[in-house]
Motif scaffolding. Sequence first.
Motif, PDB file in Angstrom:
ATOM      1  N   ILE A   1      32.650  35.369  41.249  1.00  0.00           N
ATOM      2  CA  ILE A   1      32.633  36.825  41.043  1.00  0.00           C
ATOM      3  C   ILE A   1      33.046  37.150  39.605  1.00  0.00           C
ATOM      4  O   ILE A   1      32.436  37.993  38.933  1.00  0.00           O
ATOM      5  CB  ILE A   1      33.587  37.508  42.047  1.00  0.00           C
ATOM      6  N   MET A   2      34.071  36.445  39.131  1.00  0.00           N
ATOM      7  CA  MET A   2      34.564  36.726  37.776  1.00  0.00           C
ATOM      8  C   MET A   2      33.508  36.406  36.717  1.00  0.00           C
ATOM      9  O   MET A   2      33.252  37.196  35.806  1.00  0.00           O
ATOM     10  CB  MET A   2      35.831  35.894  37.543  1.00  0.00           C
ATOM     11  N   ASP A   3      32.864  35.262  36.874  1.00  0.00           N
ATOM     12  CA  ASP A   3      31.804  34.896  35.923  1.00  0.00           C
ATOM     13  C   ASP A   3      30.639  35.882  36.022  1.00  0.00           C
ATOM     14  O   ASP A   3      30.015  36.235  35.011  1.00  0.00           O
ATOM     15  CB  ASP A   3      31.286  33.479  36.205  1.00  0.00           C
TER      16      ASP A   3
ATOM     17  N   GLY B   1      43.235  41.806  35.212  1.00  0.00           N
ATOM     18  CA  GLY B   1      42.716  41.354  36.498  1.00  0.00           C
ATOM     19  C   GLY B   1      42.223  39.931  36.440  1.00  0.00           C
ATOM     20  O   GLY B   1      41.494  39.479  37.311  1.00  0.00           O
ATOM     21  N   CYS B   2      42.583  39.213  35.387  1.00  0.00           N
ATOM     22  CA  CYS B   2      42.329  37.781  35.388  1.00  0.00           C
ATOM     23  C   CYS B   2      43.425  37.121  34.573  1.00  0.00           C
ATOM     24  O   CYS B   2      43.975  37.704  33.662  1.00  0.00           O
ATOM     25  CB  CYS B   2      40.957  37.431  34.844  1.00  0.00           C
ATOM     26  N   GLY B   3      43.747  35.919  34.986  1.00  0.00           N
ATOM     27  CA  GLY B   3      44.816  35.218  34.286  1.00  0.00           C
ATOM     28  C   GLY B   3      44.447  33.769  34.119  1.00  0.00           C
ATOM     29  O   GLY B   3      43.773  33.372  33.184  1.00  0.00           O
ATOM     30  N   CYS B   4      44.821  32.963  35.123  1.00  0.00           N
ATOM     31  CA  CYS B   4      44.638  31.515  35.015  1.00  0.00           C
ATOM     32  C   CYS B   4      43.186  31.079  35.189  1.00  0.00           C
ATOM     33  O   CYS B   4      42.783  30.043  34.721  1.00  0.00           O
ATOM     34  CB  CYS B   4      45.497  30.840  36.065  1.00  0.00           C
ATOM     35  N   ARG B   5      42.416  31.838  35.884  1.00  0.00           N
ATOM     36  CA  ARG B   5      41.025  31.506  36.240  1.00  0.00           C
ATOM     37  C   ARG B   5      40.933  30.193  37.000  1.00  0.00           C
ATOM     38  O   ARG B   5      39.910  29.518  36.962  1.00  0.00           O
ATOM     39  CB  ARG B   5      40.132  31.475  34.989  1.00  0.00           C
ATOM     40  N   ALA B   6      41.982  29.830  37.669  1.00  0.00           N
ATOM     41  CA  ALA B   6      41.994  28.551  38.384  1.00  0.00           C
ATOM     42  C   ALA B   6      42.585  28.681  39.782  1.00  0.00           C
ATOM     43  O   ALA B   6      42.967  27.683  40.377  1.00  0.00           O
ATOM     44  CB  ALA B   6      42.775  27.532  37.577  1.00  0.00           C
ATOM     45  N   GLY B   7      42.713  29.897  40.298  1.00  0.00           N
ATOM     46  CA  GLY B   7      43.209  30.065  41.663  1.00  0.00           C
ATOM     47  C   GLY B   7      44.710  29.923  41.808  1.00  0.00           C
ATOM     48  O   GLY B   7      45.194  29.639  42.892  1.00  0.00           O
ATOM     49  N   PHE B   8      45.459  30.119  40.715  1.00  0.00           N
ATOM     50  CA  PHE B   8      46.910  29.933  40.801  1.00  0.00           C
ATOM     51  C   PHE B   8      47.721  31.211  40.607  1.00  0.00           C
ATOM     52  O   PHE B   8      48.836  31.292  41.092  1.00  0.00           O
ATOM     53  CB  PHE B   8      47.388  28.923  39.752  1.00  0.00           C
ATOM     54  N   CYS B   9      47.196  32.156  39.834  1.00  0.00           N
ATOM     55  CA  CYS B   9      48.087  33.258  39.425  1.00  0.00           C
ATOM     56  C   CYS B   9      47.986  34.483  40.333  1.00  0.00           C
ATOM     57  O   CYS B   9      48.898  35.311  40.355  1.00  0.00           O
ATOM     58  CB  CYS B   9      47.812  33.648  37.985  1.00  0.00           C
ATOM     59  N   GLY B  10      46.916  34.636  41.062  1.00  0.00           N
ATOM     60  CA  GLY B  10      46.792  35.766  41.987  1.00  0.00           C
ATOM     61  C   GLY B  10      46.434  37.087  41.329  1.00  0.00           C
ATOM     62  O   GLY B  10      46.513  38.138  41.956  1.00  0.00           O
ATOM     63  N   ALA B  11      46.030  37.044  40.057  1.00  0.00           N
ATOM     64  CA  ALA B  11      45.748  38.298  39.349  1.00  0.00           C
ATOM     65  C   ALA B  11      44.382  38.888  39.694  1.00  0.00           C
ATOM     66  O   ALA B  11      44.102  40.029  39.342  1.00  0.00           O
ATOM     67  CB  ALA B  11      45.817  38.059  37.838  1.00  0.00           C
ATOM     68  N   CYS B  12      43.530  38.120  40.361  1.00  0.00           N
ATOM     69  CA  CYS B  12      42.128  38.537  40.453  1.00  0.00           C
ATOM     70  C   CYS B  12      41.699  38.924  41.873  1.00  0.00           C
ATOM     71  O   CYS B  12      40.527  38.739  42.224  1.00  0.00           O
ATOM     72  CB  CYS B  12      41.234  37.418  39.923  1.00  0.00           C
ATOM     73  N   SER B  13      42.627  39.484  42.659  1.00  0.00           N
ATOM     74  CA  SER B  13      42.247  39.863  44.032  1.00  0.00           C
ATOM     75  C   SER B  13      41.057  40.819  44.013  1.00  0.00           C
ATOM     76  O   SER B  13      41.003  41.739  43.218  1.00  0.00           O
ATOM     77  CB  SER B  13      43.378  40.572  44.756  1.00  0.00           C
TER      78      SER B  13
ATOM     79  N   GLY C   1      38.960  38.114  48.456  1.00  0.00           N
ATOM     80  CA  GLY C   1      38.915  36.786  47.841  1.00  0.00           C
ATOM     81  C   GLY C   1      39.475  36.845  46.439  1.00  0.00           C
ATOM     82  O   GLY C   1      39.789  37.926  45.924  1.00  0.00           O
ATOM     83  N   LEU C   2      39.608  35.678  45.846  1.00  0.00           N
ATOM     84  CA  LEU C   2      40.011  35.612  44.442  1.00  0.00           C
ATOM     85  C   LEU C   2      38.724  35.570  43.622  1.00  0.00           C
ATOM     86  O   LEU C   2      37.861  34.721  43.863  1.00  0.00           O
ATOM     87  CB  LEU C   2      40.843  34.355  44.188  1.00  0.00           C
ATOM     88  N   ALA C   3      38.613  36.473  42.657  1.00  0.00           N
ATOM     89  CA  ALA C   3      37.363  36.568  41.895  1.00  0.00           C
ATOM     90  C   ALA C   3      37.066  35.301  41.098  1.00  0.00           C
ATOM     91  O   ALA C   3      35.911  35.006  40.809  1.00  0.00           O
ATOM     92  CB  ALA C   3      37.415  37.777  40.967  1.00  0.00           C
ATOM     93  N   CYS C   4      38.103  34.557  40.760  1.00  0.00           N
ATOM     94  CA  CYS C   4      37.869  33.347  39.957  1.00  0.00           C
ATOM     95  C   CYS C   4      37.408  32.172  40.818  1.00  0.00           C
ATOM     96  O   CYS C   4      36.969  31.159  40.288  1.00  0.00           O
ATOM     97  CB  CYS C   4      39.108  32.979  39.153  1.00  0.00           C
ATOM     98  N   GLN C   5      37.549  32.294  42.145  1.00  0.00           N
ATOM     99  CA  GLN C   5      37.227  31.171  43.036  1.00  0.00           C
ATOM    100  C   GLN C   5      36.045  31.454  43.957  1.00  0.00           C
ATOM    101  O   GLN C   5      35.387  30.535  44.423  1.00  0.00           O
ATOM    102  CB  GLN C   5      38.442  30.844  43.925  1.00  0.00           C
TER     103      GLN C   5
HETATM  104  S1  FES Z   1      42.577  34.450  37.679  1.00  0.00           S
HETATM  105 FE1  FES Z   1      44.411  33.468  38.439  1.00  0.00          FE
HETATM  106  S2  FES Z   1      44.004  33.285  40.573  1.00  0.00           S
HETATM  107 FE2  FES Z   1      42.154  34.066  39.783  1.00  0.00          FE
END
Ligand code: FES
Length: 226
Positions: free
Chosen positions: A24-26, A38-50, A64-68
């Motif tokens: 979704i993020m891409d 609304g994005c941080g780690c882009r790896a499913g760890f920070c929770g910023a992208c609900s 879902g997490l937009a980065c995952q």
């Molecule tokens: S950007 Fe960190 S969990 Fe999605």
Amino acid sequence: MQEVNLVNVYIMGKKYAVPDSLTIMDAMEHAGYELKRGCGCRAGFCGACSTVYRLGDGHELYVGLACQTKVEPEMYLAQLPFYPARKAYYDLEEIRPSVADFAVLYPEVFKCLGCNSCTKVCPQDLNVMQYVAYLQRGDFTSAANESFDCLMCGLCVSRCPVNIVHYQAAILGRRLHSRYLVPAAGHLQQRIKEVEEGKWDEKVEELIKADTSQLKEMYNQREIEK
Ligand code: FES
């Protein structure tokens, strides 16, 4: 050349055709959005992208997490930059790992109806209702273990009919566990003593003065504990 399959998604109500291989993020970036929040780690760890979404005409609301999460055809998307939730303020040194102290800070935890909506919505697949049950019993060690992978995204709160702020209550549980229930680490106590006695002052001074390439070199040469 690899064939690209396009799917239609709706971002804030506007339709875009995006490759179906994207998250979704891409996909949002592909559509021209510049993600500053609304994005941080882009790896499913920070929770910023609900993210919440619906699919086509379906009435069910997914999260879902937009980065995952990969895009799907006819996805109607909305980002949740932050979920408004109450956060208790406390001084960890002034509370104890007891149900009584916990209940003063997060009384709503004891109103849990057992509906399990929090568990169903968790993008980390945590058993949220279970750690809420541990918190109610004052079993902070089990609550800490069960909630360890929490990203603090806040989606659990969005579904709770009695307004429990699960993730904030859980972090209090983890703090009580770490501060009072886990034995102090001997090597850490020793190192704190050395720092206080000034044993490492010279080394710290070296680090402060080092430039980036020296820091890289030091990092690469560091001792790695086996
Ligand atoms: S950007 Fe960190 S969990 Fe999605």
